[in-house]
Design a protein around this motif. Structure first.
Motif, PDB file in Angstrom:
ATOM      1  N   SER A  86       0.834  -1.210   0.000  1.00 34.22           N
ATOM      2  CA  SER A  86       0.000   0.000   0.000  1.00 34.22           C
ATOM      3  C   SER A  86       0.862   1.251   0.000  1.00 34.22           C
ATOM      4  O   SER A  86       0.555   2.228  -0.688  1.00 34.22           O
ATOM      5  N   ASP A 135       2.306   1.705  -3.423  1.00 34.44           N
ATOM      6  CA  ASP A 135       1.242   2.157  -4.318  1.00 34.44           C
ATOM      7  C   ASP A 135       0.970   3.649  -4.127  1.00 34.44           C
ATOM      8  O   ASP A 135       0.828   4.392  -5.099  1.00 34.44           O
ATOM      9  N   ARG A 136       0.916   4.084  -2.860  1.00 32.21           N
ATOM     10  CA  ARG A 136       0.702   5.516  -2.582  1.00 32.21           C
ATOM     11  C   ARG A 136       1.847   6.351  -3.149  1.00 32.21           C
ATOM     12  O   ARG A 136       1.629   7.424  -3.709  1.00 32.21           O
ATOM     13  N   ALA A 177       4.378  10.654 -10.492  1.00 36.14           N
ATOM     14  CA  ALA A 177       3.679  10.470 -11.765  1.00 36.14           C
ATOM     15  C   ALA A 177       4.261  11.405 -12.824  1.00 36.14           C
ATOM     16  O   ALA A 177       4.456  11.002 -13.971  1.00 36.14           O
ATOM     17  N   LEU A 221       3.761   5.634  -5.711  1.00 30.36           N
ATOM     18  CA  LEU A 221       3.687   5.659  -7.171  1.00 30.36           C
ATOM     19  C   LEU A 221       2.558   6.552  -7.678  1.00 30.36           C
ATOM     20  O   LEU A 221       2.622   7.080  -8.786  1.00 30.36           O
ATOM     21  N   ARG A 222       1.533   6.731  -6.875  1.00 35.61           N
ATOM     22  CA  ARG A 222       0.409   7.578  -7.271  1.00 35.61           C
ATOM     23  C   ARG A 222       0.624   9.050  -6.915  1.00 35.61           C
ATOM     24  O   ARG A 222      -0.178   9.899  -7.287  1.00 35.61           O
ATOM     25  N   ASP A 223       1.692   9.344  -6.214  1.00 40.53           N
ATOM     26  CA  ASP A 223       2.007  10.722  -5.848  1.00 40.53           C
ATOM     27  C   ASP A 223       2.184  11.545  -7.130  1.00 40.53           C
ATOM     28  O   ASP A 223       2.832  11.095  -8.078  1.00 40.53           O
TER      29      ASP A 223
END
Length: 136
Positions: free
Chosen positions: A112, A115-116, A124, A118-120
């Motif tokens: 998690s 994932d967080r 991105a 990578l989504r920052d």
């Protein structure tokens, strides 16, 4: 005599026995065979079992569903270790009964977190910019 290198990882037998132990523990917990108030009210997932090469020690990774009361669940698992070891030894025919050690499985939390990251938006943006440079 040829020795295995350390980097080869566990043998097929060690992996197979670990999976058998995981299945037995999962079945015991799912059926409610452990008479413990905490375990009765908290569904527990046995995510992985890592056996030692001599099959005498098993590190059992557990995760309460929804991640609630993890410390209480771990304490209950450790309190009932003797019973669980006896049951595993009874259900899996092995030369020695494996000594069980229970740990919290943090792999979901780590996944998690990654994932967080990578989504920052900053990451991105960097990933998008990196793709354009690779195409040329």
């Amino acid at each position: 005599m040829r020795h295995k290198e350390q980097s080869e990882g566990p043998s097929v037998r060690v992996l197979r026995v670990g999976e058998q132990v995981r299945h037995v523990l999962s079945e015991i917990l799912a059926r409610g065979d452990v008479h413990d108030d905490v375990l009765a009210t908290h569904p527990v997932s046995v995510t992985e079992v890592r056996m030692s090469p001599d099959l005498r020690h098993a590190t059992v990774f557990v995760k309460p569903l929804l991640g609630k009361d993890e410390e209480a669940v771990l304490k209950a698992m450790r309190t009932n270790t003797a019973y669980l070891q006896r049951e595993v030894a009874h259900r899996i025919r092995m030369k020695y009964a494996a000594k069980l050690k229970f740990l919290a499985d943090d792999s979901f939390d780590e996944a998690s977190h990654i994932d967080r990251l990578l989504r920052d938006p900053k990451v991105a943006r960097d990933l998008e910019g990196g793709d354009e440079g690779d195409q040329g």
